[in-house]
Every structure is written in C-alpha cells, then in structure tokens.
Design a protein around this motif. Structure first.
Motif, PDB file in Angstrom:
ATOM      1  N   UNK A 160       0.345  -1.670 -26.496  1.00  0.00           N
ATOM      2  CA  UNK A 160       0.376  -2.769 -27.470  1.00  0.00           C
ATOM      3  C   UNK A 160       1.823  -3.099 -27.842  1.00  0.00           C
ATOM      4  N   UNK A 161       2.620  -2.055 -28.086  1.00  0.00           N
ATOM      5  CA  UNK A 161       4.025  -2.271 -28.443  1.00  0.00           C
ATOM      6  C   UNK A 161       4.760  -3.020 -27.331  1.00  0.00           C
ATOM      7  N   UNK A 162       4.510  -2.598 -26.075  1.00  0.00           N
ATOM      8  CA  UNK A 162       5.198  -3.213 -24.934  1.00  0.00           C
ATOM      9  C   UNK A 162       4.824  -4.693 -24.810  1.00  0.00           C
ATOM     10  N   UNK A 163       3.540  -5.002 -24.986  1.00  0.00           N
ATOM     11  CA  UNK A 163       3.104  -6.402 -24.948  1.00  0.00           C
ATOM     12  C   UNK A 163       3.853  -7.214 -26.005  1.00  0.00           C
ATOM     13  N   UNK A 164       3.883  -6.673 -27.235  1.00  0.00           N
ATOM     14  CA  UNK A 164       4.537  -7.386 -28.343  1.00  0.00           C
ATOM     15  C   UNK A 164       6.031  -7.552 -28.090  1.00  0.00           C
ATOM     16  N   UNK A 191       0.502 -17.327 -32.167  1.00  0.00           N
ATOM     17  CA  UNK A 191       1.071 -17.081 -33.501  1.00  0.00           C
ATOM     18  C   UNK A 191       2.570 -16.840 -33.389  1.00  0.00           C
ATOM     19  N   UNK A 192       2.965 -16.049 -32.365  1.00  0.00           N
ATOM     20  CA  UNK A 192       4.385 -15.764 -32.188  1.00  0.00           C
ATOM     21  C   UNK A 192       5.166 -17.032 -31.867  1.00  0.00           C
ATOM     22  N   UNK A 193       4.619 -17.888 -31.034  1.00  0.00           N
ATOM     23  CA  UNK A 193       5.405 -19.070 -30.664  1.00  0.00           C
ATOM     24  C   UNK A 193       5.486 -20.048 -31.834  1.00  0.00           C
ATOM     25  N   UNK A 194       4.396 -20.132 -32.604  1.00  0.00           N
ATOM     26  CA  UNK A 194       4.417 -20.976 -33.803  1.00  0.00           C
ATOM     27  C   UNK A 194       5.431 -20.438 -34.817  1.00  0.00           C
ATOM     28  N   UNK A 195       5.359 -19.131 -35.088  1.00  0.00           N
ATOM     29  CA  UNK A 195       6.256 -18.521 -36.067  1.00  0.00           C
ATOM     30  C   UNK A 195       7.712 -18.694 -35.633  1.00  0.00           C
ATOM     31  N   UNK A 196       7.963 -18.512 -34.342  1.00  0.00           N
ATOM     32  CA  UNK A 196       9.337 -18.645 -33.861  1.00  0.00           C
ATOM     33  C   UNK A 196       9.829 -20.082 -33.973  1.00  0.00           C
ATOM     34  N   UNK A 197       8.933 -21.024 -33.708  1.00  0.00           N
ATOM     35  CA  UNK A 197       9.308 -22.430 -33.863  1.00  0.00           C
ATOM     36  C   UNK A 197       9.675 -22.727 -35.312  1.00  0.00           C
ATOM     37  N   UNK A 198       9.017 -22.028 -36.235  1.00  0.00           N
ATOM     38  CA  UNK A 198       9.282 -22.243 -37.662  1.00  0.00           C
ATOM     39  C   UNK A 198      10.342 -21.290 -38.207  1.00  0.00           C
ATOM     40  N   UNK A 199      10.898 -20.454 -37.296  1.00  0.00           N
ATOM     41  CA  UNK A 199      11.940 -19.500 -37.706  1.00  0.00           C
ATOM     42  C   UNK A 199      11.466 -18.419 -38.663  1.00  0.00           C
ATOM     43  N   UNK A 200      10.225 -18.009 -38.510  1.00  0.00           N
ATOM     44  CA  UNK A 200       9.699 -16.959 -39.380  1.00  0.00           C
ATOM     45  C   UNK A 200       9.474 -15.694 -38.552  1.00  0.00           C
ATOM     46  N   UNK A 201      10.109 -14.575 -38.944  1.00  0.00           N
ATOM     47  CA  UNK A 201       9.874 -13.333 -38.199  1.00  0.00           C
ATOM     48  C   UNK A 201       8.447 -12.822 -38.376  1.00  0.00           C
ATOM     49  N   UNK A 202       7.986 -12.095 -37.354  1.00  0.00           N
ATOM     50  CA  UNK A 202       6.596 -11.624 -37.339  1.00  0.00           C
ATOM     51  C   UNK A 202       6.547 -10.099 -37.260  1.00  0.00           C
ATOM     52  N   UNK A 203       5.640  -9.524 -38.042  1.00  0.00           N
ATOM     53  CA  UNK A 203       5.357  -8.093 -37.905  1.00  0.00           C
ATOM     54  C   UNK A 203       3.903  -7.953 -37.471  1.00  0.00           C
ATOM     55  N   UNK A 204       3.666  -7.123 -36.459  1.00  0.00           N
ATOM     56  CA  UNK A 204       2.302  -6.881 -35.985  1.00  0.00           C
ATOM     57  C   UNK A 204       1.743  -5.670 -36.721  1.00  0.00           C
ATOM     58  N   UNK A 205       0.534  -5.833 -37.281  1.00  0.00           N
ATOM     59  CA  UNK A 205      -0.113  -4.739 -38.014  1.00  0.00           C
ATOM     60  C   UNK A 205      -0.995  -3.938 -37.073  1.00  0.00           C
ATOM     61  N   UNK A 206      -1.141  -2.654 -37.359  1.00  0.00           N
ATOM     62  CA  UNK A 206      -2.114  -1.841 -36.628  1.00  0.00           C
ATOM     63  C   UNK A 206      -1.747  -1.543 -35.184  1.00  0.00           C
ATOM     64  N   UNK A 207      -0.458  -1.435 -34.902  1.00  0.00           N
ATOM     65  CA  UNK A 207      -0.030  -1.084 -33.546  1.00  0.00           C
ATOM     66  C   UNK A 207      -0.251   0.417 -33.336  1.00  0.00           C
ATOM     67  N   UNK A 208      -1.123   0.742 -32.398  1.00  0.00           N
ATOM     68  CA  UNK A 208      -1.490   2.150 -32.197  1.00  0.00           C
ATOM     69  C   UNK A 208      -1.035   2.708 -30.862  1.00  0.00           C
ATOM     70  N   UNK A 209      -0.809   1.830 -29.881  1.00  0.00           N
ATOM     71  CA  UNK A 209      -0.476   2.346 -28.538  1.00  0.00           C
ATOM     72  C   UNK A 209       0.833   1.751 -28.020  1.00  0.00           C
ATOM     73  N   UNK A 210       1.412   2.486 -27.069  1.00  0.00           N
ATOM     74  CA  UNK A 210       2.643   2.015 -26.439  1.00  0.00           C
ATOM     75  C   UNK A 210       2.364   0.719 -25.655  1.00  0.00           C
TER      76      UNK A 210
END
Ligand code: C2E
Ligand code: MG
Ligand code: MG
Ligand code: MG
Length: 279
Positions: free
Chosen positions: A239-243, A218-237
């Motif tokens: 998860x944040x680090x992966x993103x 999803x991130x690579x598709x969105x970036x190819x289309x120039x659309x910023x992404x927000x991840x919902x439901x981030x609960x742990x560090x």
C-alpha cells in the motif's frame, strides 16, 4: 413483552433493539462521570512522510470504563455528542494533546479530532486560543481534523468559524475524505491544509480496482488544488509503495505504528524515559 411459560412463570424477552437502547443509556450515564474520574486516556498514533519519516501524531481518545474496559470511540463519541458532553471532553483532549506536544523536544505536529457539536455549542475559538496560551504550544504545530459533518447545517457559520481558527495559526485537515456526500464541493469552499483519504479506500487498494482509481483521482484533485494528502490506515508495504508512486505525501497506519500511550513513542519525540518521569 412478557411471555407466560408453564405454571404462571413469567419470562421477559428483550429484543435486540431494547438491549441496544438500554446499553446506550447505561453508557451515556457512565460518561457523565468519566471525566471527573479520569477514565479518559489520550493515545497517539504516528503520522509519517511517505518515506517513513515521522512528522507528527494524531491524538485518539480512549475511554477506560471501570467495568467494561476500553470502549471504542466510535461507540461513545456519538453518545457524548447526543448529550453535549463532547464539548467538555473535546476540550480535555485538546488540552492533553497540546500539553503533551509542548513537552516534546522535537517540534512535531499534533492532530486533534473535533466533533461537529464543538462547532455548534461552546466557544471553540476561545477555548483553542486559551489552550494554546496555557500550554505554550506554537499554533502552527496544531492541526484540527474535521469531517464534513461540521459543514452540514449552518454552513456559513461553520466556514466563518473555520476561518477564525485558521487565523489563530492552526491548520485544518479534512478527515475521512471520500466517505461523505459532497466532499468535493467542500474543497472549493474552504482552504483545507490537508486531506486525509479514508482508510476504507486504502484497505481495498489491492482488492479493488475502483479503490485504486479513487485514490488516484483524490490525489490528482488534491495536487491540482495544492493540498497535501495523508493516507489513513496504511498497513502494508504494498500500500505504501502504491501511494509513493502516486505521489501521496504522507501516511498513517499500523505500518508506521498503532495508536498507543506516548511512552511507547518517546524516542520519536526525542525524549528519554528519565526525562519524562523527572521533568
Ligand atoms: P479517525 O479520526 O478517522 O481516526 C482514525 C481511526 O483509524 C482510529 O480509530 C485509528 O485507530 C484507526 N486506524 C489507524 N490506522 C489504522 C490501520 O492501519 N488499520 C486499522 N484497521 N485502523 C487504523 P479509533 O482510534 O478507534 O477512532 C475512531 C474514530 O473516533 C476516529 O476516526 C474519530 O472520528 C473518532 N475519535 C477518536 N478520538 C476522538 C476525539 O478525541 N474527539 C472526537 N470528536 N472524535 C474522536
Ligand atoms: Mg482523525
Ligand atoms: Mg479518518
Ligand atoms: Mg473516522
């Protein structure tokens, strides 16, 4: 469904389905008074850059039912959609959220969820325009979140309306991305300003290799289309680090903060308690 028992005593058995139906009718009935009786409350949940800097809030509706206490939106929004009350309720949320955001010293953004029913009934463009004028909120600070449900049915009509909303200066986000049927084709048909990756993929990041791959895709598709992404439901560090490693721009979730009364977040919006109470 009456069953005789013993000496002519009659006991009524209600199946689970009957109970559910009856309960829905009761709730739907109570919904009609909820607006007049001020039972709705808008909660705000922070949205942050992936480095933690808060850039805005999502408005999330709460119903404080007089006897049941808080009824979750997943329970009552579908009922309000069925009987059309969501049009009036949705306008109320928009007005509350815009009025609130307009009072913040910091020009943070505010995101509001729109129901597909609001696109079909009422005059959404007019009411948003009216609310922006009335509250004085700069249109670029308002983002509306829609789900693919908006684009199902009258696809052409919905696209037309979305374009007119964008022309007001507000932004359009695609919510719950990845949960529907043909989300990918929708990205082609409308220039969304943001994609919200559904919480389900984020909560499974550690447990499921597939989820991690879907988030990457999803991130690579969105970036190819120039659309910023927000991840919902981030609960742990973790998860944040992966993103962050995958260059996801923004996050929302309990790690940053839970949905709550704006009073809880006054420092973030740049307000003091005194200023809020005496303003
Ligand atoms: P949504 O727009 O996808 O909102 C995100 C939901 O995820 C919210 O549930 C939020 O409380 C929850 N959430 C956020 N971060 C976390 C996290 O880290 N962990 C977990 N477990 N949950 C998290 P909420 O507030 O119960 O709302 C559910 C849905 O109800 C919303 O999903 C939205 O579709 C709908 N909704 C809420 N407010 C409104 C409204 O004003 N109008 C309309 N039409 N729908 C609304
Ligand atoms: Mg949302
Ligand atoms: Mg969502
Ligand atoms: Mg949702």
């Amino acid at each position: 469904r009456a069953k005789r028992e013993g000496r002519g005593r009659v006991r009524f058995f209600e199946s689970e389905m009957d109970k559910e139906l009856r309960d829905r009718r009761l709730l739907q009935h109570d919904l009609r008074q909820a607006l007049e009786q001020n039972q709705f409350v808008v909660y705000f949940q922070p949205q942050a850059r992936i480095d933690g800097e808060v850039i805005g809030f999502e408005a999330l509706l709460r119903w404080n039912h007089p006897t049941r206490g808080f009824v979750p939106p997943d329970r009552f929004v579908p009922l309000a959609e069925e009987n059309g009350l969501i049009v009036e309720i949705g306008e109320w949320v928009l007005r509350e959220a815009c009025r609130e955001a307009a009072s913040w010293p910091r020009p943070l953004q505010v995101a509001v969820n729109l129901s597909p029913v609001q696109f079909q009934a009422g005059d959404l463009e007019r009411s948003i325009h009216q609310i922006l004028l009335e509250t004085g909120l700069t249109p670029t600070r308002l983002e509306v979140e829609i789900t693919e449900g908006v684009l199902i049915g009258d696809f052409t009509g919905a696209l037309h309306l979305l374009r007119r909303l964008k022309a007001l200066g507000i932004r359009i986000a695609m919510d719950d991305f990845g949960t529907g049927y043909s989300s990918l084709s929708y990205l082609q048909s409308f220039p969304f300003d943001k994609i919200k990756i559904d919480r389900g993929f984020i909560s499974n990041l550690e447990a499921s290799l597939q989820s991690a791959e879907i988030v990457r895709a999803v991130l690579s598709l969105a970036h190819a289309l120039n659309i910023p992404v927000i991840a919902e439901g981030v609960e742990t560090e973790a998860q944040r680090a992966f993103l962050a490693r995958e260059a996801c721009e923004e996050m929302q979730g309990y790690l940053v903060g839970r949905p709550d009364l704006i009073e809880r977040y006054l420092d973030l919006v740049g307000m003091t308690v005194e200023r809020r109470h005496y303003a």
